[in-house]
Design a protein around this motif. Structure first.
Motif, PDB file in Angstrom:
ATOM      1  N   SER A 127      22.829  20.945  14.521  1.00 15.66           N
ATOM      2  CA  SER A 127      23.768  19.907  14.116  1.00 15.66           C
ATOM      3  C   SER A 127      23.649  19.623  12.620  1.00 15.66           C
ATOM      4  CB  SER A 127      23.509  18.628  14.913  1.00 15.66           C
ATOM      5  OG  SER A 127      24.315  17.581  14.462  1.00 15.66           O
ATOM      6  N   LYS A 128      22.424  19.493  12.151  1.00 17.93           N
ATOM      7  CA  LYS A 128      22.207  19.233  10.724  1.00 17.93           C
ATOM      8  C   LYS A 128      22.682  20.399   9.879  1.00 17.93           C
ATOM      9  CE  LYS A 128      18.322  16.113  11.264  1.00 17.93           C
ATOM     10  NZ  LYS A 128      16.884  15.937  11.142  1.00 17.93           N
ATOM     11  N   LEU A 129      22.407  21.621  10.310  1.00 17.03           N
ATOM     12  CA  LEU A 129      22.844  22.797   9.552  1.00 17.03           C
ATOM     13  C   LEU A 129      24.358  22.906   9.516  1.00 17.03           C
ATOM     14  CD1 LEU A 129      20.194  25.361  10.769  1.00 17.03           C
ATOM     15  CD2 LEU A 129      20.452  24.447   8.470  1.00 17.03           C
ATOM     16  N   SER A 130      25.005  22.601  10.620  1.00 16.05           N
ATOM     17  CA  SER A 130      26.474  22.636  10.649  1.00 16.05           C
ATOM     18  C   SER A 130      27.046  21.615   9.676  1.00 16.05           C
ATOM     19  CB  SER A 130      26.978  22.352  12.062  1.00 16.05           C
ATOM     20  OG  SER A 130      26.537  23.332  12.947  1.00 16.05           O
ATOM     21  N   GLU A 131      26.433  20.455   9.623  1.00 21.69           N
ATOM     22  CA  GLU A 131      26.889  19.409   8.707  1.00 21.69           C
ATOM     23  C   GLU A 131      26.686  19.829   7.250  1.00 21.69           C
ATOM     24  OE1 GLU A 131      26.013  14.714   7.758  1.00 21.69           O
ATOM     25  OE2 GLU A 131      25.180  15.616   9.570  1.00 21.69           O
TER      26      GLU A 131
ATOM     27  N   GLU B  56      16.926  29.386  13.764  1.00 22.94           N
ATOM     28  CA  GLU B  56      17.876  29.306  12.656  1.00 22.94           C
ATOM     29  C   GLU B  56      17.587  30.376  11.606  1.00 22.94           C
ATOM     30  OE1 GLU B  56      19.663  28.419   8.995  1.00 22.94           O
ATOM     31  OE2 GLU B  56      17.521  28.101   9.286  1.00 22.94           O
ATOM     32  N   GLU B  57      16.313  30.640  11.323  1.00 21.61           N
ATOM     33  CA  GLU B  57      15.956  31.702  10.377  1.00 21.61           C
ATOM     34  C   GLU B  57      16.390  33.060  10.902  1.00 21.61           C
ATOM     35  OE1 GLU B  57      11.788  31.609   9.528  1.00 21.61           O
ATOM     36  OE2 GLU B  57      11.906  29.655   8.546  1.00 21.61           O
ATOM     37  N   LYS B  58      16.261  33.269  12.200  1.00 20.22           N
ATOM     38  CA  LYS B  58      16.641  34.538  12.817  1.00 20.22           C
ATOM     39  C   LYS B  58      18.147  34.752  12.730  1.00 20.22           C
ATOM     40  CE  LYS B  58      13.846  37.312  15.061  1.00 20.22           C
ATOM     41  NZ  LYS B  58      13.105  38.258  14.281  1.00 20.22           N
ATOM     42  N   ILE B  59      18.909  33.688  13.030  1.00 21.71           N
ATOM     43  CA  ILE B  59      20.365  33.795  13.001  1.00 21.71           C
ATOM     44  C   ILE B  59      20.871  33.855  11.562  1.00 21.71           C
ATOM     45  CG2 ILE B  59      22.512  32.605  13.579  1.00 21.71           C
ATOM     46  CD1 ILE B  59      21.089  31.496  16.039  1.00 21.71           C
ATOM     47  N   ALA B  60      20.305  33.041  10.683  1.00 18.79           N
ATOM     48  CA  ALA B  60      20.611  33.002   9.247  1.00 18.79           C
ATOM     49  C   ALA B  60      22.113  32.948   8.981  1.00 18.79           C
ATOM     50  CB  ALA B  60      19.969  34.187   8.530  1.00 18.79           C
ATOM     51  N   LEU B  61      22.746  31.896   9.449  1.00 17.90           N
ATOM     52  CA  LEU B  61      24.171  31.720   9.241  1.00 17.90           C
ATOM     53  C   LEU B  61      24.461  31.242   7.831  1.00 17.90           C
ATOM     54  CD1 LEU B  61      25.033  29.837  12.549  1.00 17.90           C
ATOM     55  CD2 LEU B  61      25.438  32.241  12.042  1.00 17.90           C
TER      56      LEU B  61
ATOM     57  N   LYS C   4      21.511  36.430   5.686  1.00 17.35           N
ATOM     58  CA  LYS C   4      20.846  37.548   6.360  1.00 17.35           C
ATOM     59  C   LYS C   4      20.409  38.629   5.364  1.00 17.35           C
ATOM     60  CE  LYS C   4      22.632  37.503  10.997  1.00 17.35           C
ATOM     61  NZ  LYS C   4      21.719  37.992  11.959  1.00 17.35           N
ATOM     62  N   GLU C   5      21.034  38.672   4.188  1.00 17.07           N
ATOM     63  CA  GLU C   5      20.737  39.702   3.204  1.00 17.07           C
ATOM     64  C   GLU C   5      19.607  39.309   2.246  1.00 17.07           C
ATOM     65  OE1 GLU C   5      24.625  40.134   1.551  1.00 17.07           O
ATOM     66  OE2 GLU C   5      25.293  41.431   3.170  1.00 17.07           O
ATOM     67  N   LEU C   6      19.071  38.106   2.391  1.00 18.35           N
ATOM     68  CA  LEU C   6      18.010  37.639   1.496  1.00 18.35           C
ATOM     69  C   LEU C   6      16.766  38.525   1.520  1.00 18.35           C
ATOM     70  CD1 LEU C   6      17.210  35.544  -0.594  1.00 18.35           C
ATOM     71  CD2 LEU C   6      16.395  34.097   1.259  1.00 18.35           C
ATOM     72  N   PRO C   7      16.290  39.002   2.683  1.00 20.80           N
ATOM     73  CA  PRO C   7      15.125  39.900   2.656  1.00 20.80           C
ATOM     74  C   PRO C   7      15.372  41.187   1.854  1.00 20.80           C
ATOM     75  CG  PRO C   7      15.454  39.065   4.872  1.00 20.80           C
ATOM     76  CD  PRO C   7      16.640  38.634   4.059  1.00 20.80           C
ATOM     77  N   ARG C   8      16.594  41.706   1.909  1.00 19.93           N
ATOM     78  CA  ARG C   8      16.915  42.914   1.123  1.00 19.93           C
ATOM     79  C   ARG C   8      16.902  42.607  -0.370  1.00 19.93           C
ATOM     80  NH1 ARG C   8      21.960  45.566   2.425  1.00 19.93           N
ATOM     81  NH2 ARG C   8      21.014  47.389   1.484  1.00 19.93           N
ATOM     82  N   LEU C   9      17.359  41.413  -0.740  1.00 19.58           N
ATOM     83  CA  LEU C   9      17.320  41.018  -2.146  1.00 19.58           C
ATOM     84  C   LEU C   9      15.878  40.899  -2.616  1.00 19.58           C
ATOM     85  CD1 LEU C   9      18.743  40.115  -4.744  1.00 19.58           C
ATOM     86  CD2 LEU C   9      18.686  37.784  -3.854  1.00 19.58           C
TER      87      LEU C   9
END
Length: 170
Positions: A22-26, A80-85, A137-142
């Motif tokens: 809920s907080k992340l969606s907001e 949330e880290e796994k989904i990384a929206l 989701k691309e942060l680990p590649r960066l």
């Protein structure tokens, strides 16, 4: 009694996971989804509260709820880290000598960044600054692209994207 404790623990975990989303969606500007999550969260909390008030063995249930809230908080963060929206904006400050190597790595990995001409630090050293928007989701590649370079990188969550469509690396 045991089944009641396990049920309260499970509901407490679920409440915290839903609360995280809920907080992340907001934060990401999706208020409709945040309101739906908030409604589900409130409904479950009120069910737990009703059960707590009508149950004579309050202390064990309170302990299980507390543990469930803690576990739910941890699981919500991991999920949330796994989904990384969503998107992030990344700003990379790199030594001028490493700039060409970073440019090659970023292009080779498919990232699109803008680059400043040159900036000076407070000590008079020259730096290049790269700015880009990418999927979380691309942060680990960066991070992998930046290994071994003299850099300072920071990221921020992007609330809204409009204009041209952002392309995925793949």
């Amino acid at each position: 009694m045991i089944l009641d404790l396990v049920l309260m623990f499970g509901v407490a975990v679920l409440i915290k996971i839903i609360n995280t989303f809920s907080k992340l969606s907001e934060l990401r500007g999706n208020r409709t989804l945040a309101v739906i999550f908030l409604g589900i969260d409130s409904f479950l909390f009120l069910l737990v509260f009703k059960n707590l008030m009508s149950n004579a063995s309050g202390i064990p249930i309170i302990v299980m709820l507390s543990i469930g809230f803690m576990v739910g908080y941890i699981l919500g963060g991991k999920l949330e880290e796994k989904i990384a929206l969503g998107f992030i904006t990344a700003t990379i400050k790199v030594a001028k000598g490493d700039s060409k190597e970073l440019f090659k790595r970023l292009n080779g990995a498919g990232f699109i960044f803008t680059r400043t001409q040159r900036i000076y630090t407070h000590l008079g050293n020259t730096r290049k600054v790269y700015h880009g928007i990418l999927y979380r989701k691309e942060l680990p590649r960066l991070k992998k692209c930046l290994e071994g370079l003299d850099h300072i990188t920071y990221t921020e969550t992007v609330k809204d994207i409009f204009g041209k469509k952002i392309l995925r690396i793949k």
